[in-house]
Scaffold this motif. Structure first.
Motif, PDB file in Angstrom:
ATOM      1  N   SER A   1     -87.790  37.774  27.214  1.00 33.10           N
ATOM      2  CA  SER A   1     -88.062  36.343  27.312  1.00 33.10           C
ATOM      3  C   SER A   1     -88.180  35.892  28.760  1.00 33.10           C
ATOM      4  CB  SER A   1     -86.945  35.560  26.614  1.00 33.10           C
ATOM      5  OG  SER A   1     -86.799  35.976  25.277  1.00 33.10           O
ATOM      6  N   PHE A   2     -87.293  36.418  29.600  1.00 34.03           N
ATOM      7  CA  PHE A   2     -87.353  36.130  31.039  1.00 34.03           C
ATOM      8  C   PHE A   2     -88.700  36.573  31.611  1.00 34.03           C
ATOM      9  CE2 PHE A   2     -86.890  37.674  35.390  1.00 34.03           C
ATOM     10  CZ  PHE A   2     -86.384  36.552  36.036  1.00 34.03           C
TER      11      PHE A   2
ATOM     12  N   TYR B   1     -91.661  33.940  32.753  1.00 32.35           N
ATOM     13  CA  TYR B   1     -92.012  33.953  34.173  1.00 32.35           C
ATOM     14  C   TYR B   1     -93.454  34.394  34.391  1.00 32.35           C
ATOM     15  CZ  TYR B   1     -91.978  34.851  39.156  1.00 32.35           C
ATOM     16  OH  TYR B   1     -92.286  34.833  40.488  1.00 32.35           O
TER      17      TYR B   1
ATOM     18  N   SER C   1     -87.779  30.662  33.316  1.00 30.13           N
ATOM     19  CA  SER C   1     -87.284  31.973  32.881  1.00 30.13           C
ATOM     20  C   SER C   1     -85.834  32.241  33.274  1.00 30.13           C
ATOM     21  CB  SER C   1     -88.170  33.068  33.471  1.00 30.13           C
ATOM     22  OG  SER C   1     -88.262  32.949  34.873  1.00 30.13           O
ATOM     23  N   LEU C   2     -85.259  31.461  34.177  1.00 28.27           N
ATOM     24  CA  LEU C   2     -83.883  31.713  34.636  1.00 28.27           C
ATOM     25  C   LEU C   2     -82.872  31.649  33.501  1.00 28.27           C
ATOM     26  CD1 LEU C   2     -83.240  30.029  38.113  1.00 28.27           C
ATOM     27  CD2 LEU C   2     -82.721  32.378  37.434  1.00 28.27           C
TER      28      LEU C   2
ATOM     29  N   PHE D   1     -83.096  32.842  30.656  1.00 23.83           N
ATOM     30  CA  PHE D   1     -83.013  34.127  29.972  1.00 23.83           C
ATOM     31  C   PHE D   1     -82.314  35.188  30.806  1.00 23.83           C
ATOM     32  CE2 PHE D   1     -86.760  31.877  28.352  1.00 23.83           C
ATOM     33  CZ  PHE D   1     -86.339  31.706  27.046  1.00 23.83           C
ATOM     34  N   LEU D   2     -82.290  34.999  32.112  1.00 25.82           N
ATOM     35  CA  LEU D   2     -81.547  35.933  32.952  1.00 25.82           C
ATOM     36  C   LEU D   2     -80.054  35.778  32.699  1.00 25.82           C
ATOM     37  CD1 LEU D   2     -82.105  38.090  35.064  1.00 25.82           C
ATOM     38  CD2 LEU D   2     -81.816  36.358  36.837  1.00 25.82           C
TER      39      LEU D   2
ATOM     40  N   GLY E   1     -78.110  29.554  30.174  1.00 31.31           N
ATOM     41  CA  GLY E   1     -78.318  30.847  29.537  1.00 31.31           C
ATOM     42  C   GLY E   1     -77.015  31.585  29.294  1.00 31.31           C
TER      43      GLY E   1
ATOM     44  N   LEU F   1     -84.179  39.609  28.088  1.00 27.31           N
ATOM     45  CA  LEU F   1     -84.887  40.148  29.246  1.00 27.31           C
ATOM     46  C   LEU F   1     -86.398  40.005  29.062  1.00 27.31           C
ATOM     47  CD1 LEU F   1     -84.519  41.586  31.963  1.00 27.31           C
ATOM     48  CD2 LEU F   1     -84.650  43.771  30.739  1.00 27.31           C
TER      49      LEU F   1
ATOM     50  N   PHE G   1     -79.522  28.750  34.857  1.00 22.38           N
ATOM     51  CA  PHE G   1     -78.850  30.039  34.724  1.00 22.38           C
ATOM     52  C   PHE G   1     -77.594  29.903  33.874  1.00 22.38           C
ATOM     53  CE2 PHE G   1     -75.759  33.227  36.153  1.00 22.38           C
ATOM     54  CZ  PHE G   1     -76.487  34.393  35.929  1.00 22.38           C
TER      55      PHE G   1
END
Length: 427
Positions: free
Chosen positions: A371-372, A376, A55-56, A58-59, A112, A369, A109
């Motif tokens: 998606s993150f 996760y 998920s990182l 998407f952040l 993204g 967000l 990260f």
């Protein structure tokens, strides 16, 4: 007027847009195959850390959407995407080289961050080249890069991992983006007036049609005013909820399938590709009829509702009937993808072009967000419960709420809306 709208735009620009977005999607979604194939053991990644890493991306994607769109709107989408291609290809290749989880955290990260501007920049780019009656189909050909890429990537990644390992999978799948950057630079122009391959009457015809469309839209002074509008706020939340379902599905489908009895990574790859065949058919059909009727809402919320019901059905079926559950997952995957073209045609039809790109970026950032959260929490639920039922319920609830918000946010079909009603709805 339609005769002056050059058909060459379709075969000149859309294949380029499709390939570009395909490569972006390849280098974000292949992480699911790496996670399912030995990367966790080699880098000593715990299940909780695997969820965070998934998920990182998407952040990073969330924070840099709007700045990228503003740059593309005021300067050059062409230049922005050129450098993004090179950087995300390099980061994807680096994923196959690193030896510890801390480096992987930074890479996910930054991947993204680098890819964050691509989607809004491409949507803005297409809105400069295609008219209202064409826009849903043009958007769909762009976003088809998503399911088509996952379809062939699922098969290719399975074979690459079996043949050369997960490290070389990332390296070999990252290199094409760097090479393609130079084709992109050669093949596209930022605006129709810059294109040497269009005649003067074709440029004028397209400019007149696009300008005519702007006359029916209430002026919006700046991004702050656009971001406060009711429809942008509601669609931002809608897209966040929708993306919870999509990326919970995309990131963890390989792991869900790989856990089935008598499964291996090659079988997982083939089965993971099946939902995206239905997704492609659904996207093409929804965009075609959306452009024919100019009714965007009718081709968004019903599909999201079908996706919610299919996930709930998979929960009810449970793990004991794998094949029935898998059929329902195929239906959920196809339904979630079908509305993308009509959805992203909504904003350029209700906001003027000086703020439409930024508004699409804001909506897309909320999607990131979501998606993150989806990537996760689905991974977390799968790991902590030891099954997939809880994550199916989570994704079903998110899609159901997204369908309801769509009904509330988009009041009338575009074909029935007057400039006055658009002004009221934006107030």
């Amino acid at each position: 007027m339609d005769k002056l709208l050059a058909q060459s735009r379709w075969y000149r620009l859309l294949p380029v847009a499709f390939i570009t977005y395909s490569l972006a999607y390849l280098d974000r979604a292949n992480f699911g195959f790496g996670a399912a194939s030995g990367m966790a053991e080699d880098l000593h990644i715990t299940p909780a850390m695997s969820s965070l890493l998934g998920s990182l991306f998407f952040l990073g994607y969330f924070f840099f959407q709007v700045p990228g769109a503003v740059y593309a709107e005021n300067r050059s989408a062409k230049k922005l995407i050129f450098w993004s291609l090179i950087l995300w290809g390099g980061l994807a290749m680096a994923t196959g080289i690193i030896s510890n989880v801390n480096a992987l955290i930074g890479i996910r990260f930054m991947l993204g961050v680098v890819e964050s501007a691509v989607m809004p920049a491409m949507l803005l780019f297409l809105s400069r080249w295609f008219t209202k009656k064409e826009r849903s189909q043009a958007n769909t050909f762009l976003i088809l890069g998503n399911p088509v890429t996952i379809l062939w990537m699922s098969v290719l990644s399975g074979y690459l991992i079996q043949a050369v390992g997960w490290r070389w999978m990332f390296i070999l799948e990252g290199l094409p983006a760097i090479i393609w950057a130079f084709f992109w630079w050669r093949l596209v122009d930022d605006k129709p007036e810059d294109a040497s391959w269009l005649t003067r009457p074709e440029k004028q015809g397209l400019a007149v049609q696009l300008e005519k469309e702007q006359q029916g839209i209430k002026p919006v002074k700046n991004y702050a005013e656009a971001f406060k509008s009711r429809v942008v706020i509601l669609l931002s939340f809608q897209y966040a909820l929708w993306s919870i379902g999509v990326y919970g599905f995309v990131m963890w489908l390989p792991s869900i399938l790989n856990a089935a009895p008598d499964m291996n990574i090659v079988k997982t790859g083939w089965l993971s590709a099946v939902p995206y065949v239905l997704a492609i058919i659904g996207m093409l059909g929804a965009s075609y009829f959306s452009d024919k009727t100019l009714n965007r809402k009718a081709f968004v919320w019903p599909f999201l509702l079908v996706g919610a019901v299919a996930f709930y059905g998979s929960y009810l079926v449970g793990p004991d009937n794998f094949w029935l559950s898998f059929v329902l997952l195929i239906l959920a995957g196809g339904a979630m993808y079908a509305p993308y073209g009509p959805f992203f045609a909504i904003i350029p039809e209700i906001l003027p072009r000086n703020v439409a790109g930024g508004a699409m970026a804001l909506i897309n950032s909320f999607g990131a967000l979501g998606s993150f959260i989806g990537a996760y929490i689905v991974g977390y639920l799968n790991g902590t419960t030891g099954g997939f039922g809880a994550s199916y319920l989570f994704m079903a609830g998110s899609l159901f709420l997204a369908a309801i918000i769509t009904l509330i946010a988009v009041k009338k079909p575009a074909s029935l809306e007057t400039p006055e009603s658009a002004s009221v709805r934006l107030a």
